[in-house]
Design a protein around this motif. Sequence first.
Motif, PDB file in Angstrom:
ATOM      1  N   ASN A   1      -1.412 -32.224   8.509  1.00  0.00           N
ATOM      2  CA  ASN A   1      -0.075 -32.036   8.557  1.00  0.00           C
ATOM      3  C   ASN A   1       0.293 -31.789   7.133  1.00  0.00           C
ATOM      4  O   ASN A   1       1.307 -31.090   6.849  1.00  0.00           O
ATOM      5  CB  ASN A   1       0.583 -33.286   8.947  1.00  0.00           C
ATOM      6  CG  ASN A   1       0.679 -33.356  10.623  1.00  0.00           C
ATOM      7  OD1 ASN A   1       0.454 -32.203  11.296  1.00  0.00           O
ATOM      8  ND2 ASN A   1       1.108 -34.510  11.229  1.00  0.00           N
ATOM      9  N   MET A   2      -0.192 -32.750   6.191  1.00  0.00           N
ATOM     10  CA  MET A   2       0.064 -32.608   4.947  1.00  0.00           C
ATOM     11  C   MET A   2      -0.443 -31.130   4.299  1.00  0.00           C
ATOM     12  O   MET A   2       0.432 -30.510   3.199  1.00  0.00           O
ATOM     13  CB  MET A   2      -0.844 -33.739   3.956  1.00  0.00           C
ATOM     14  CG  MET A   2      -0.059 -35.110   4.222  1.00  0.00           C
ATOM     15  SD  MET A   2      -0.961 -36.469   3.644  1.00  0.00           S
ATOM     16  CE  MET A   2      -1.120 -36.114   1.966  1.00  0.00           C
ATOM     17  N   THR A   3      -1.576 -30.796   4.806  1.00  0.00           N
ATOM     18  CA  THR A   3      -2.033 -29.389   4.125  1.00  0.00           C
ATOM     19  C   THR A   3      -1.074 -28.371   4.601  1.00  0.00           C
ATOM     20  O   THR A   3      -0.644 -27.752   3.881  1.00  0.00           O
ATOM     21  CB  THR A   3      -3.278 -29.095   4.531  1.00  0.00           C
ATOM     22  OG1 THR A   3      -4.416 -30.227   4.316  1.00  0.00           O
ATOM     23  CG2 THR A   3      -3.955 -27.811   4.097  1.00  0.00           C
ATOM     24  N   THR A   4      -0.571 -28.478   5.917  1.00  0.00           N
ATOM     25  CA  THR A   4       0.218 -27.535   6.464  1.00  0.00           C
ATOM     26  C   THR A   4       1.626 -27.507   5.729  1.00  0.00           C
ATOM     27  O   THR A   4       2.287 -26.211   5.418  1.00  0.00           O
ATOM     28  CB  THR A   4       0.627 -27.643   7.880  1.00  0.00           C
ATOM     29  OG1 THR A   4      -0.533 -27.660   8.665  1.00  0.00           O
ATOM     30  CG2 THR A   4       1.586 -26.693   8.472  1.00  0.00           C
ATOM     31  N   THR A   5       2.079 -28.645   5.248  1.00  0.00           N
ATOM     32  CA  THR A   5       3.359 -28.834   4.427  1.00  0.00           C
ATOM     33  C   THR A   5       3.269 -28.373   3.128  1.00  0.00           C
ATOM     34  O   THR A   5       4.158 -27.712   2.638  1.00  0.00           O
ATOM     35  CB  THR A   5       3.825 -30.268   4.329  1.00  0.00           C
ATOM     36  OG1 THR A   5       3.982 -30.974   5.681  1.00  0.00           O
ATOM     37  CG2 THR A   5       5.022 -30.454   3.553  1.00  0.00           C
ATOM     38  N   VAL A   6       1.942 -28.627   2.486  1.00  0.00           N
ATOM     39  CA  VAL A   6       1.893 -27.832   1.075  1.00  0.00           C
ATOM     40  C   VAL A   6       1.729 -26.415   1.392  1.00  0.00           C
ATOM     41  O   VAL A   6       2.402 -25.571   0.288  1.00  0.00           O
ATOM     42  CB  VAL A   6       0.561 -28.463   0.433  1.00  0.00           C
ATOM     43  CG1 VAL A   6       0.249 -27.610  -0.692  1.00  0.00           C
ATOM     44  CG2 VAL A   6       0.816 -29.874   0.089  1.00  0.00           C
TER      45      VAL A   6
ATOM     46  N   GLU B   1      12.260 -20.702  -7.036  1.00  0.00           N
ATOM     47  CA  GLU B   1      12.113 -20.413  -8.422  1.00  0.00           C
ATOM     48  C   GLU B   1      13.300 -19.484  -8.665  1.00  0.00           C
ATOM     49  O   GLU B   1      13.977 -19.361  -9.671  1.00  0.00           O
ATOM     50  CB  GLU B   1      10.884 -19.883  -8.835  1.00  0.00           C
ATOM     51  CG  GLU B   1       9.808 -20.767  -9.107  1.00  0.00           C
ATOM     52  CD  GLU B   1       8.437 -20.265  -8.986  1.00  0.00           C
ATOM     53  OE1 GLU B   1       8.295 -18.805  -9.298  1.00  0.00           O
ATOM     54  OE2 GLU B   1       7.295 -21.030  -9.383  1.00  0.00           O
ATOM     55  N   MET B   2      13.390 -18.485  -7.644  1.00  0.00           N
ATOM     56  CA  MET B   2      14.555 -17.620  -7.954  1.00  0.00           C
ATOM     57  C   MET B   2      15.763 -18.105  -7.843  1.00  0.00           C
ATOM     58  O   MET B   2      16.800 -17.945  -8.613  1.00  0.00           O
ATOM     59  CB  MET B   2      14.666 -16.487  -6.824  1.00  0.00           C
ATOM     60  CG  MET B   2      13.130 -15.411  -6.848  1.00  0.00           C
ATOM     61  SD  MET B   2      13.462 -14.551  -8.332  1.00  0.00           S
ATOM     62  CE  MET B   2      13.720 -13.162  -7.731  1.00  0.00           C
ATOM     63  N   TYR B   3      16.112 -19.341  -7.002  1.00  0.00           N
ATOM     64  CA  TYR B   3      17.287 -20.042  -7.048  1.00  0.00           C
ATOM     65  C   TYR B   3      17.449 -20.612  -8.313  1.00  0.00           C
ATOM     66  O   TYR B   3      18.725 -20.791  -8.832  1.00  0.00           O
ATOM     67  CB  TYR B   3      16.981 -20.866  -5.821  1.00  0.00           C
ATOM     68  CG  TYR B   3      18.456 -21.774  -5.773  1.00  0.00           C
ATOM     69  CD1 TYR B   3      19.629 -21.491  -5.231  1.00  0.00           C
ATOM     70  CD2 TYR B   3      18.287 -22.971  -6.210  1.00  0.00           C
ATOM     71  CE1 TYR B   3      20.893 -22.230  -5.021  1.00  0.00           C
ATOM     72  CE2 TYR B   3      19.398 -23.968  -6.022  1.00  0.00           C
ATOM     73  CZ  TYR B   3      20.827 -23.367  -5.566  1.00  0.00           C
ATOM     74  OH  TYR B   3      21.850 -24.075  -5.616  1.00  0.00           O
ATOM     75  N   SER B   4      16.469 -21.304  -8.796  1.00  0.00           N
ATOM     76  CA  SER B   4      16.487 -21.803 -10.075  1.00  0.00           C
ATOM     77  C   SER B   4      16.992 -21.120 -11.111  1.00  0.00           C
ATOM     78  O   SER B   4      17.879 -21.180 -11.959  1.00  0.00           O
ATOM     79  CB  SER B   4      15.203 -22.625 -10.522  1.00  0.00           C
ATOM     80  OG  SER B   4      15.397 -23.221 -11.922  1.00  0.00           O
ATOM     81  N   LYS B   5      16.528 -19.862 -11.347  1.00  0.00           N
ATOM     82  CA  LYS B   5      16.952 -18.825 -12.091  1.00  0.00           C
ATOM     83  C   LYS B   5      18.333 -18.421 -11.923  1.00  0.00           C
ATOM     84  O   LYS B   5      18.968 -18.289 -12.808  1.00  0.00           O
ATOM     85  CB  LYS B   5      15.966 -17.737 -12.193  1.00  0.00           C
ATOM     86  CG  LYS B   5      14.649 -17.845 -12.856  1.00  0.00           C
ATOM     87  CD  LYS B   5      13.768 -16.437 -12.596  1.00  0.00           C
ATOM     88  CE  LYS B   5      12.388 -16.836 -13.341  1.00  0.00           C
ATOM     89  NZ  LYS B   5      11.564 -15.691 -13.006  1.00  0.00           N
ATOM     90  N   LEU B   6      18.764 -18.149 -10.944  1.00  0.00           N
ATOM     91  CA  LEU B   6      20.028 -17.602 -10.511  1.00  0.00           C
ATOM     92  C   LEU B   6      21.156 -18.725 -10.899  1.00  0.00           C
ATOM     93  O   LEU B   6      22.212 -18.547 -11.559  1.00  0.00           O
ATOM     94  CB  LEU B   6      20.340 -17.517  -8.983  1.00  0.00           C
ATOM     95  CG  LEU B   6      21.677 -17.186  -8.469  1.00  0.00           C
ATOM     96  CD1 LEU B   6      22.340 -15.751  -9.168  1.00  0.00           C
ATOM     97  CD2 LEU B   6      21.733 -17.212  -6.948  1.00  0.00           C
TER      98      LEU B   6
ATOM     99  N   LEU C   1       4.870 -21.311   0.029  1.00  0.00           N
ATOM    100  CA  LEU C   1       5.416 -20.082   0.420  1.00  0.00           C
ATOM    101  C   LEU C   1       6.908 -20.181   0.033  1.00  0.00           C
ATOM    102  O   LEU C   1       7.533 -18.938  -0.125  1.00  0.00           O
ATOM    103  CB  LEU C   1       5.510 -19.774   1.856  1.00  0.00           C
ATOM    104  CG  LEU C   1       4.294 -19.588   2.601  1.00  0.00           C
ATOM    105  CD1 LEU C   1       4.042 -19.763   3.903  1.00  0.00           C
ATOM    106  CD2 LEU C   1       3.465 -18.273   2.112  1.00  0.00           C
ATOM    107  N   CYS C   2       7.576 -21.319  -0.210  1.00  0.00           N
ATOM    108  CA  CYS C   2       9.026 -21.213  -0.483  1.00  0.00           C
ATOM    109  C   CYS C   2       9.283 -21.317  -1.975  1.00  0.00           C
ATOM    110  O   CYS C   2      10.262 -21.226  -2.479  1.00  0.00           O
ATOM    111  CB  CYS C   2       9.495 -22.770   0.207  1.00  0.00           C
ATOM    112  SG  CYS C   2       9.758 -22.537   2.050  1.00  0.00           S
TER     113      CYS C   2
END
Length: 119
Positions: A90-95, A106-111, A100-101
């Motif tokens: 479950n932890m591996t899947t979450t990571v 990062e784009m949201y942070s730049k925006l 992927l997100c």
Amino acid sequence: SIYDDQPNAHKRFMEKLDARIRNHDREIEKMCNFHHQGFVDAITELLKVRSDAEKLMGQVTDTNRRLQEAGREVTAQTEEVIGCRIQQRNMTTTVEKLQLCMPVLEMYSKLKEQLDSKR
């Protein structure tokens, strides 16, 4: 010839028959005495085997009990390992999903930076 008219034929026949019966009785008694000790020895041996079988049964029962206890411990540890593996998966899947997100974040942070700086 017993029923012939010979004097005392019947009496002599009965005496010979009794002698033969006594002879056979002695032979039977000798044979029984000869095999009696073997019979007693066999019974003694069977009693020893019975005692050994009871001891062996006790050992088998004890071994079975210990094996059952060890099996319960192994089962408990196996279930614990399975739980840990599920958590790890479950932890591996979450990571993986978070990675992927990351570009979107990062784009949201730049925006947000650009909006704050009014660009």
